[in-house]
Design a protein around this motif. Structure first.
Motif, PDB file in Angstrom:
ATOM      1  N   VAL A 124       0.681  -1.098  -0.075  1.00 15.24           N
ATOM      2  CA  VAL A 124      -0.050  -0.180   0.070  1.00 15.24           C
ATOM      3  C   VAL A 124       0.861   1.148  -0.016  1.00 15.24           C
ATOM      4  O   VAL A 124       1.754   1.483   0.950  1.00 15.24           O
ATOM      5  N   PRO A 126       1.029   5.769  -1.191  1.00 12.23           N
ATOM      6  CA  PRO A 126       0.182   6.861  -1.813  1.00 12.23           C
ATOM      7  C   PRO A 126       0.365   7.226  -3.248  1.00 12.23           C
ATOM      8  O   PRO A 126       1.339   6.655  -3.818  1.00 12.23           O
ATOM      9  N   VAL A 147      -3.206   4.743  -2.990  1.00 10.41           N
ATOM     10  CA  VAL A 147      -4.365   5.373  -2.156  1.00 10.41           C
ATOM     11  C   VAL A 147      -4.530   6.756  -2.171  1.00 10.41           C
ATOM     12  O   VAL A 147      -3.551   7.267  -2.506  1.00 10.41           O
ATOM     13  N   MET A 156      -0.978  10.448   2.205  1.00 13.65           N
ATOM     14  CA  MET A 156      -1.585   9.724   1.927  1.00 13.65           C
ATOM     15  C   MET A 156      -2.807   9.649   3.221  1.00 13.65           C
ATOM     16  O   MET A 156      -2.585   9.578   4.274  1.00 13.65           O
ATOM     17  N   ALA A 161      -6.383   4.417   3.204  1.00 16.63           N
ATOM     18  CA  ALA A 161      -5.254   3.373   3.322  1.00 16.63           C
ATOM     19  C   ALA A 161      -6.193   2.165   3.988  1.00 16.63           C
ATOM     20  O   ALA A 161      -5.670   0.975   3.527  1.00 16.63           O
ATOM     21  N   ILE A 172       2.508  -1.885   4.480  1.00 11.89           N
ATOM     22  CA  ILE A 172       2.085  -0.374   4.534  1.00 11.89           C
ATOM     23  C   ILE A 172       3.294   0.620   4.390  1.00 11.89           C
ATOM     24  O   ILE A 172       4.005   0.536   5.231  1.00 11.89           O
ATOM     25  N   PRO A 174       3.819   4.352   3.962  1.00 11.94           N
ATOM     26  CA  PRO A 174       3.240   5.958   3.847  1.00 11.94           C
ATOM     27  C   PRO A 174       4.606   6.612   3.450  1.00 11.94           C
ATOM     28  O   PRO A 174       5.639   6.257   3.658  1.00 11.94           O
TER      29      PRO A 174
END
Length: 449
Positions: A124, A126, A147, A156, A161, A172, A174
């Motif tokens: 995941v 941005p 995201v 993000m 998210a 994840i 960011p």
């Protein structure tokens, strides 16, 4: 990625340069209405001087590079500069471990390699970021899940998210865009709840802080870049930081061709894959020299950015990017703000930025709509991805990547100023604001030009 700004062209975008670094008196100039015509209409420029040049260097860099040259130990495997840099960098960030690598992209590649990310995994990230964040995922044949953006902060959106997580989510990641922290607490809580590691892409965020703790310390690891535009730079380079003993060992092994020790051998190493992402002694020396100034430069950017934000908030239609409540320091690699043409007689963002450039204020519209660029959408028909995921999953992936808030931000509102500009004086900040006030007063006339 379709983008109005290429970071590799940073130096050319800030060609209006100088060397003045002194901060002026702490008074705040009232945001009154300017009676002077904008430069684009034939008036004088609001900013007649020059912003500080980048990078900053002196005899410290020259001495260090000469010493490495004469030592004849130019690589980290037989030199001492990289080890010294990693020790000092760890102290700077208050972290247990640092590893210098060949770029910020290499830092992310090392982290994902140490986590053994590969086909079938989802990461995941941005949608509003430099394309390197996307590239490191795709190079592992994992699936990048883009995201949408919190339009107020450019970061993000943690709520979106969380909604993007699936059983296949392995990381994840960011990004602290512009050097400002994401809502770190939200992402850390998300990672703990779902047992997914959080990796901070802090490539733009040297010395940024969340609740008094440097970014990169909050997740499993943080990645930093030393590319030439960055607030700490050696032309090309990067670093991984972590407080996890086992993880840094895995990172070192991955970036050193699977060799777990501090040297190479004729064996095949450990693990199942690795590569060479080592940084040189010359770059380690440059970084040690650059670090003698980085704290003072960070303070200057922070003070000037806060002052500039107070000035710009008095101009209707100009909204500085929101800092989340936990932010105790932004690195301000970029000064990001939103532009609302409704307060400028309908003047388009492109003409506003053109007029701002004419005032002697370098700028950019920033990143574009990565999810809609052909570079990204073509992944849905990539033969390797079709083999791994199938046509149905790749079409669903395209649908998952809709980001309406980012579309609005990037198509109409986003704008940037650059980190070297924030190394200037308070007078420079006042002139930036004055330029925008001039443009606002004459916006209707500029629109007809």
């Amino acid at each position: 990625m379709s983008s109005a700004f290429n970071r590799r062209k940073f130096i050319s975008n800030v060609a209006i340069v100088g060397t003045g670094l002194a901060i002026g008196a702490p008074h705040i100039v009232s945001a009154g209405t300017s009676n002077t015509k904008p430069a684009i209409l034939g008036g004088p420029r609001a900013h007649n001087g020059s912003f500080p040049s980048w990078p900053v260097q002196d005899a410290i860099e020259e001495k260090g590079l000469t010493e490495v040259l004469r030592s004849k130990k130019w690589g980290r495997l037989d030199g001492s500069q990289m080890a010294k840099f990693e020790t000092e960098y760890s102290k700077l960030f208050g972290v247990k471990h640092s590893l210098g690598v060949s770029s910020g992209t290499s830092a992310l590649t090392t982290i994902l390699g140490a986590l053994d990310i590969g086909p079938g995994d989802e990461v995941v990230i941005p949608v509003y970021t430099f394309v390197a964040t996307y590239n490191v995922v795709v190079l592992n044949y994992a699936l990048p899940i883009l995201v949408d953006t919190d339009i107020e902060s450019f970061q993000m959106d943690p709520v979106k998210a969380k909604a993007a997580l699936t059983a296949q989510t392995r990381v994840i990641m960011p990004v602290h865009i512009g050097g400002s922290p994401v809502d770190i607490d939200a992402f850390v809580a998300m990672g703990k709840q779902h047992n997914i590691p959080v990796i901070e892409d802090a490539c733009q965020a040297h010395l940024a802080e969340w609740k008094g703790v440097k970014v990169g310390n909050h997740g499993l690891a943080g990645a930093f870049s030393f590319q030439s535009s960055k607030n700490l730079n050696c032309a090309e380079g990067g670093a991984v930081i972590t407080n996890n003993d086992d993880f840094i060992t895995n990172c070192y092994t991955f970036h050193n061709q699977g060799q777990g020790g501090r040297s190479t051998s004729f064996s095949t190493g450990v693990g199942t894959r690795g590569t060479n992402l080592r940084l040189t002694e010359f770059q380690g020396s440059l970084l040690l020299a650059q670090m003698t100034r980085v704290a003072e430069q960070s303070n200057r950017r922070w003070e000037n950015a806060q002052y500039l934000s107070r000035l710009l908030k008095e101009i209707p239609g100009i909204t500085p990017a929101k800092l989340y409540p936990g932010t105790t320091r932004s690195a301000y690699h970029l000064y990001m703000f939103r532009y609302d043409k409704n307060h400028f007689a309908g003047l388009s963002r492109e003409k506003f930025l053109q007029a701002l450039s004419a005032e002697g204020v370098p700028n950019s519209a920033g990143y574009g709509q990565m999810n809609k660029s052909s570079y990204v959408t073509a992944l849905a028909t990539n033969k390797h991805y079709l083999k791994i995921y199938g046509e149905k999953t790749m079409q669903q992936w395209l649908e998952r990547n809709q980001c309406p808030q980012n579309d609005l931000l990037t198509s109409q509102q986003s704008a940037w100023l650059f980190q070297n500009m924030l190394l200037g004086t308070k007078s420079d900040m006042e002139q930036i604001a004055e330029a925008m006030r001039k443009i606002q007063k004459y916006a209707a006339e500029i629109a007809k030009k």
